[in-house]
Design a protein around this motif. Structure first.
Motif, PDB file in Angstrom:
ATOM      1  N   UNK A  50       0.901  -1.145   0.129  1.00  0.00           N
ATOM      2  CA  UNK A  50       0.099   0.093  -0.238  1.00  0.00           C
ATOM      3  C   UNK A  50       0.784   1.307   0.081  1.00  0.00           C
ATOM      4  N   UNK A  51       1.548   1.448  -1.002  1.00  0.00           N
ATOM      5  CA  UNK A  51       2.648   2.792  -1.096  1.00  0.00           C
ATOM      6  C   UNK A  51       1.547   3.899  -0.901  1.00  0.00           C
ATOM      7  N   UNK A  52       2.337   4.745  -0.158  1.00  0.00           N
ATOM      8  CA  UNK A  52       1.551   6.229   0.126  1.00  0.00           C
ATOM      9  C   UNK A  52       0.864   6.016   1.431  1.00  0.00           C
ATOM     10  N   UNK A  53       0.943   5.078   2.122  1.00  0.00           N
ATOM     11  CA  UNK A  53       0.088   4.958   3.432  1.00  0.00           C
ATOM     12  C   UNK A  53       0.709   5.629   4.490  1.00  0.00           C
ATOM     13  N   UNK A  54      -0.106   6.241   5.537  1.00  0.00           N
ATOM     14  CA  UNK A  54       0.197   7.279   6.371  1.00  0.00           C
ATOM     15  C   UNK A  54       0.711   6.339   7.801  1.00  0.00           C
ATOM     16  N   UNK A  55       1.215   7.115   8.665  1.00  0.00           N
ATOM     17  CA  UNK A  55       1.475   6.391   9.876  1.00  0.00           C
ATOM     18  C   UNK A  55       0.267   5.823  10.604  1.00  0.00           C
ATOM     19  N   UNK A  56      -0.817   6.806  10.565  1.00  0.00           N
ATOM     20  CA  UNK A  56      -1.925   6.478  10.983  1.00  0.00           C
ATOM     21  C   UNK A  56      -2.556   4.928  10.572  1.00  0.00           C
ATOM     22  N   UNK A  57      -2.432   5.136   9.127  1.00  0.00           N
ATOM     23  CA  UNK A  57      -2.924   4.010   8.345  1.00  0.00           C
ATOM     24  C   UNK A  57      -2.201   2.515   8.960  1.00  0.00           C
ATOM     25  N   UNK A  58      -0.792   2.939   8.920  1.00  0.00           N
ATOM     26  CA  UNK A  58       0.095   1.630   9.299  1.00  0.00           C
ATOM     27  C   UNK A  58      -0.416   1.179  10.649  1.00  0.00           C
ATOM     28  N   UNK A  59      -0.337   2.247  11.688  1.00  0.00           N
ATOM     29  CA  UNK A  59      -0.672   1.913  13.054  1.00  0.00           C
ATOM     30  C   UNK A  59      -2.119   1.046  12.916  1.00  0.00           C
ATOM     31  N   UNK A  60      -3.229   1.654  12.297  1.00  0.00           N
ATOM     32  CA  UNK A  60      -4.224   1.005  12.502  1.00  0.00           C
ATOM     33  C   UNK A  60      -4.289  -0.531  11.637  1.00  0.00           C
ATOM     34  N   UNK A  61      -3.470  -0.800  10.693  1.00  0.00           N
ATOM     35  CA  UNK A  61      -3.641  -1.962   9.874  1.00  0.00           C
ATOM     36  C   UNK A  61      -2.738  -2.726  10.635  1.00  0.00           C
ATOM     37  N   UNK A  67       3.185   5.947  17.638  1.00  0.00           N
ATOM     38  CA  UNK A  67       4.546   6.068  18.201  1.00  0.00           C
ATOM     39  C   UNK A  67       5.644   5.046  17.758  1.00  0.00           C
ATOM     40  N   UNK A  68       5.067   4.030  17.772  1.00  0.00           N
ATOM     41  CA  UNK A  68       6.141   2.731  17.643  1.00  0.00           C
ATOM     42  C   UNK A  68       6.085   2.863  15.807  1.00  0.00           C
ATOM     43  N   UNK A  69       5.019   3.156  15.260  1.00  0.00           N
ATOM     44  CA  UNK A  69       5.367   3.172  13.646  1.00  0.00           C
ATOM     45  C   UNK A  69       6.266   4.324  13.413  1.00  0.00           C
ATOM     46  N   UNK A  70       6.031   5.309  13.999  1.00  0.00           N
ATOM     47  CA  UNK A  70       6.711   6.455  13.699  1.00  0.00           C
ATOM     48  C   UNK A  70       8.294   6.391  14.129  1.00  0.00           C
ATOM     49  N   UNK A  71       8.800   5.637  15.035  1.00  0.00           N
ATOM     50  CA  UNK A  71      10.016   5.293  15.561  1.00  0.00           C
ATOM     51  C   UNK A  71      10.625   4.242  14.449  1.00  0.00           C
ATOM     52  N   UNK A  72       9.913   3.351  14.298  1.00  0.00           N
ATOM     53  CA  UNK A  72      10.454   2.294  13.215  1.00  0.00           C
ATOM     54  C   UNK A  72      10.804   2.904  11.775  1.00  0.00           C
ATOM     55  N   UNK A  73       9.817   3.788  11.324  1.00  0.00           N
ATOM     56  CA  UNK A  73      10.064   4.642  10.077  1.00  0.00           C
ATOM     57  C   UNK A  73      11.080   5.645  10.013  1.00  0.00           C
ATOM     58  N   UNK A  74      11.428   6.252  11.269  1.00  0.00           N
ATOM     59  CA  UNK A  74      12.633   6.971  11.486  1.00  0.00           C
ATOM     60  C   UNK A  74      13.823   6.237  11.283  1.00  0.00           C
ATOM     61  N   UNK A  83      10.978   6.344   2.016  1.00  0.00           N
ATOM     62  CA  UNK A  83      10.927   8.074   1.813  1.00  0.00           C
ATOM     63  C   UNK A  83       9.661   8.359   2.105  1.00  0.00           C
ATOM     64  N   UNK A  84       9.527   9.800   2.403  1.00  0.00           N
ATOM     65  CA  UNK A  84       8.167  10.245   2.894  1.00  0.00           C
ATOM     66  C   UNK A  84       7.927  11.652   1.820  1.00  0.00           C
ATOM     67  N   UNK A  85       6.663  11.616   1.715  1.00  0.00           N
ATOM     68  CA  UNK A  85       6.046  13.012   0.858  1.00  0.00           C
ATOM     69  C   UNK A  85       5.029  13.323   1.311  1.00  0.00           C
ATOM     70  N   UNK A  86       5.011  14.640   1.414  1.00  0.00           N
ATOM     71  CA  UNK A  86       3.903  15.701   2.186  1.00  0.00           C
ATOM     72  C   UNK A  86       2.882  15.605   1.246  1.00  0.00           C
ATOM     73  N   UNK A  94       6.609   5.688   1.489  1.00  0.00           N
ATOM     74  CA  UNK A  94       6.953   4.775   0.313  1.00  0.00           C
ATOM     75  C   UNK A  94       8.220   4.222   0.631  1.00  0.00           C
ATOM     76  N   UNK A  95       8.397   2.853  -0.070  1.00  0.00           N
ATOM     77  CA  UNK A  95       9.424   2.027   0.072  1.00  0.00           C
ATOM     78  C   UNK A  95      10.489   2.652  -0.858  1.00  0.00           C
ATOM     79  N   UNK A  96      11.299   2.834  -0.549  1.00  0.00           N
ATOM     80  CA  UNK A  96      12.470   3.523  -1.585  1.00  0.00           C
ATOM     81  C   UNK A  96      13.766   2.724  -1.797  1.00  0.00           C
ATOM     82  N   UNK A  97      13.937   1.478  -1.479  1.00  0.00           N
ATOM     83  CA  UNK A  97      15.103   0.825  -1.424  1.00  0.00           C
ATOM     84  C   UNK A  97      14.912  -0.427  -2.724  1.00  0.00           C
ATOM     85  N   UNK A  98      15.405  -0.457  -3.880  1.00  0.00           N
ATOM     86  CA  UNK A  98      15.263  -1.828  -4.761  1.00  0.00           C
ATOM     87  C   UNK A  98      15.668  -3.123  -4.444  1.00  0.00           C
TER      88      UNK A  98
END
Length: 114
Positions: A50-61, A67-74, A83-86, A94-98
């Motif tokens: 699900x490219x383009x998912x938000x922290x909230x979306x990841x946390x719910x899914x 907070x745990x999702x944000x820490x892992x994403x950092x 990578x992140x896009x506003x 988005x996943x950014x490593x081939x």
């Protein structure tokens, strides 16, 4: 199980060759260490699907705290895997490593249909 015709000296030489042919063993060990955490792996699999998912979306899914999702994403961003896009008020991830993308496919990660 049949033993191959190599003698022990040949096996030792082959073992050395196997390690020598992979010049970046420490690099790969670091990659596998990042993948060794089940929450980070789940986040990567979710973003892959699900490219383009938000922290909230990841946390719910993933039934995790934001907070745990944000820490892992950092951490994943610091290794250039994500990578992140506003998008207005939202930050989309988005996943950014081939190489990681390929590894996720290797363990059964899929893309969304349609």
């Amino acid at each position: 199980m049949a033993v191959s015709p190599l003698d022990d000296d040949q096996r030792a030489r082959e073992a050395v060759a196997a390690v020598t042919l992979v010049p970046d063993v420490d690099f790969w060990a670091q990659r596998f260490a990042l993948l060794s955490d089940s929450n980070r792996l789940r986040i990567l699999l979710a973003m892959h699907r699900a490219p383009g998912i938000t922290v909230t979306g990841l946390a719910e899914a993933l039934d995790m705290s934001s907070s745990a999702v944000s820490h892992a994403l950092r951490l994943l961003r610091s290794h250039n895997w994500v990578r992140v896009q506003r998008d207005g008020r939202n930050m989309r991830y988005y996943l950014d490593d081939p190489v990681v993308h390929s590894m996720l496919h290797g363990i059964g990660g899929t893309h969304a249909h349609g």
